[in-house]
Design a protein around this motif. Structure first.
Motif, PDB file in Angstrom:
ATOM      1  N   ASP A 120     -34.362  99.717 -42.359  1.00  0.00           N
ATOM      2  CA  ASP A 120     -34.229  98.883 -43.661  1.00  0.00           C
ATOM      3  C   ASP A 120     -35.643  98.284 -44.005  1.00  0.00           C
ATOM      4  O   ASP A 120     -35.985  98.197 -45.124  1.00  0.00           O
ATOM      5  CB  ASP A 120     -33.027  97.661 -43.504  1.00  0.00           C
ATOM      6  N   GLU A 159     -37.591 101.107 -45.521  1.00  0.00           N
ATOM      7  CA  GLU A 159     -37.546 101.451 -46.915  1.00  0.00           C
ATOM      8  C   GLU A 159     -37.886 100.544 -47.860  1.00  0.00           C
ATOM      9  O   GLU A 159     -38.332 100.608 -48.927  1.00  0.00           O
ATOM     10  CB  GLU A 159     -36.001 101.590 -46.960  1.00  0.00           C
ATOM     11  N   ALA A 160     -37.858  99.143 -47.665  1.00  0.00           N
ATOM     12  CA  ALA A 160     -38.522  98.010 -48.269  1.00  0.00           C
ATOM     13  C   ALA A 160     -39.887  98.227 -48.442  1.00  0.00           C
ATOM     14  O   ALA A 160     -40.467  97.921 -49.845  1.00  0.00           O
ATOM     15  CB  ALA A 160     -37.701  96.768 -48.000  1.00  0.00           C
ATOM     16  N   THR A 215     -36.442  87.566 -64.109  1.00  0.00           N
ATOM     17  CA  THR A 215     -35.346  88.564 -63.393  1.00  0.00           C
ATOM     18  C   THR A 215     -34.221  88.166 -62.674  1.00  0.00           C
ATOM     19  O   THR A 215     -33.438  88.895 -62.544  1.00  0.00           O
ATOM     20  CB  THR A 215     -36.283  89.495 -62.222  1.00  0.00           C
ATOM     21  N   LYS A 261     -34.389  86.682 -60.012  1.00  0.00           N
ATOM     22  CA  LYS A 261     -34.412  86.661 -58.477  1.00  0.00           C
ATOM     23  C   LYS A 261     -35.425  85.623 -58.020  1.00  0.00           C
ATOM     24  O   LYS A 261     -36.039  84.997 -58.650  1.00  0.00           O
ATOM     25  CB  LYS A 261     -35.188  88.021 -58.265  1.00  0.00           C
ATOM     26  N   LYS A 295     -35.117  91.416 -48.026  1.00  0.00           N
ATOM     27  CA  LYS A 295     -34.810  92.826 -48.538  1.00  0.00           C
ATOM     28  C   LYS A 295     -35.236  93.152 -49.614  1.00  0.00           C
ATOM     29  O   LYS A 295     -35.702  92.280 -50.551  1.00  0.00           O
ATOM     30  CB  LYS A 295     -33.110  92.716 -48.247  1.00  0.00           C
ATOM     31  N   LEU A 296     -35.347  94.464 -50.208  1.00  0.00           N
ATOM     32  CA  LEU A 296     -35.766  94.959 -51.296  1.00  0.00           C
ATOM     33  C   LEU A 296     -35.144  94.478 -52.419  1.00  0.00           C
ATOM     34  O   LEU A 296     -35.928  94.303 -53.602  1.00  0.00           O
ATOM     35  CB  LEU A 296     -35.593  96.558 -51.090  1.00  0.00           C
ATOM     36  N   ASP A 297     -33.730  94.241 -52.313  1.00  0.00           N
ATOM     37  CA  ASP A 297     -33.216  93.636 -53.433  1.00  0.00           C
ATOM     38  C   ASP A 297     -33.842  92.319 -53.924  1.00  0.00           C
ATOM     39  O   ASP A 297     -33.510  92.137 -55.113  1.00  0.00           O
ATOM     40  CB  ASP A 297     -31.744  93.629 -53.373  1.00  0.00           C
ATOM     41  N   ASP A 298     -34.398  91.664 -53.370  1.00  0.00           N
ATOM     42  CA  ASP A 298     -35.098  90.344 -53.532  1.00  0.00           C
ATOM     43  C   ASP A 298     -36.477  90.580 -54.455  1.00  0.00           C
ATOM     44  O   ASP A 298     -37.044  89.465 -55.118  1.00  0.00           O
ATOM     45  CB  ASP A 298     -35.315  89.477 -52.334  1.00  0.00           C
ATOM     46  N   PRO A 331     -38.342  92.120 -57.464  1.00  0.00           N
ATOM     47  CA  PRO A 331     -38.554  92.968 -58.890  1.00  0.00           C
ATOM     48  C   PRO A 331     -39.779  93.757 -58.860  1.00  0.00           C
ATOM     49  O   PRO A 331     -41.015  93.416 -58.992  1.00  0.00           O
ATOM     50  CB  PRO A 331     -38.422  91.806 -60.076  1.00  0.00           C
TER      51      PRO A 331
END
Length: 192
Positions: free
Chosen positions: A18, A21-22, A104, A106, A119-122, A124
């Motif tokens: 994980d 990937e990030a 964004t 975030k 995590k990557l979703d954090d 932009p």
């Protein structure tokens, strides 16, 4: 914890899936937006982006043997981190980054130049790319040199310090003295 990896590929391979990937996604964004002349490599136990000695021979003022750091990307024990050194030089750039991130939706978890994320979703990625584009090589080096001068370090500061140590009378006399030596040398040459 700093990594002992010697290459970026080794560093990425050492991460849990994980985080790999990030970090890889942020790295791809950085590389796609990085100004020519800035290089990627391992530094300080993380993925680093730096201005090489071929471009900025003075290197990093804290350790001139090291190239000038520009950005960094790391997997720390409790978070991942993106270090944008140029942001700490200019309050306007720091404000732009905070505002763009906020737009964004975030949450920005930021220190002076460190953006922490879990995590990557954090992250932009478009804002990260824009932040990298906003700090081209020439602007970064210029801001770095200005910071050194303010701290009393670097070439500009050394020249100013040397000039300030010279007494005013000596400063004024220096050009006249040099001119006098030239005249004396010409006169001696005519006699010979």
């Amino acid at each position: 914890m700093p990594s002992k990896a010697k290459t970026v590929a080794e560093y990425l391979a050492s991460l849990p899936a994980d985080r790999r990937e990030a970090i890889a996604a942020v790295r791809t964004t950085i590389l796609a937006n990085l100004d020519r002349g800035i290089e990627e490599g391992m530094s300080y136990g993380m993925i680093g982006y730096h201005v090489p000695h071929a471009v900025f021979p003075a290197g990093y003022h804290c350790d001139p043997k090291q190239p000038l750091p520009y950005a960094g990307l790391a997997s720390q024990s409790g978070h991942m981190a993106l270090y944008l050194m140029g942001v700490c030089f200019d309050p306007a750039d720091a404000k732009w980054l905070a505002d763009a991130w906020k737009k964004t939706g975030k949450k920005l978890d930021m220190g002076k130049s460190c953006i922490r994320f879990k995590k990557l979703d954090d992250v932009p990625l478009d804002v990260v790319g824009a932040a990298i584009r906003r700090m081209p090589l020439a602007k970064y080096v210029g801001m770095y040199e200005a910071q050194l001068a303010q701290m009393g370090k670097g070439k500009a500061a050394k020249a100013a310090k040397a000039a300030s140590k010279q007494p005013a009378a000596k400063k004024a006399a220096a050009p006249a003295k040099a001119a006098g030596k030239k005249v004396a040398a010409k006169a001696a040459a005519k006699k010979a």
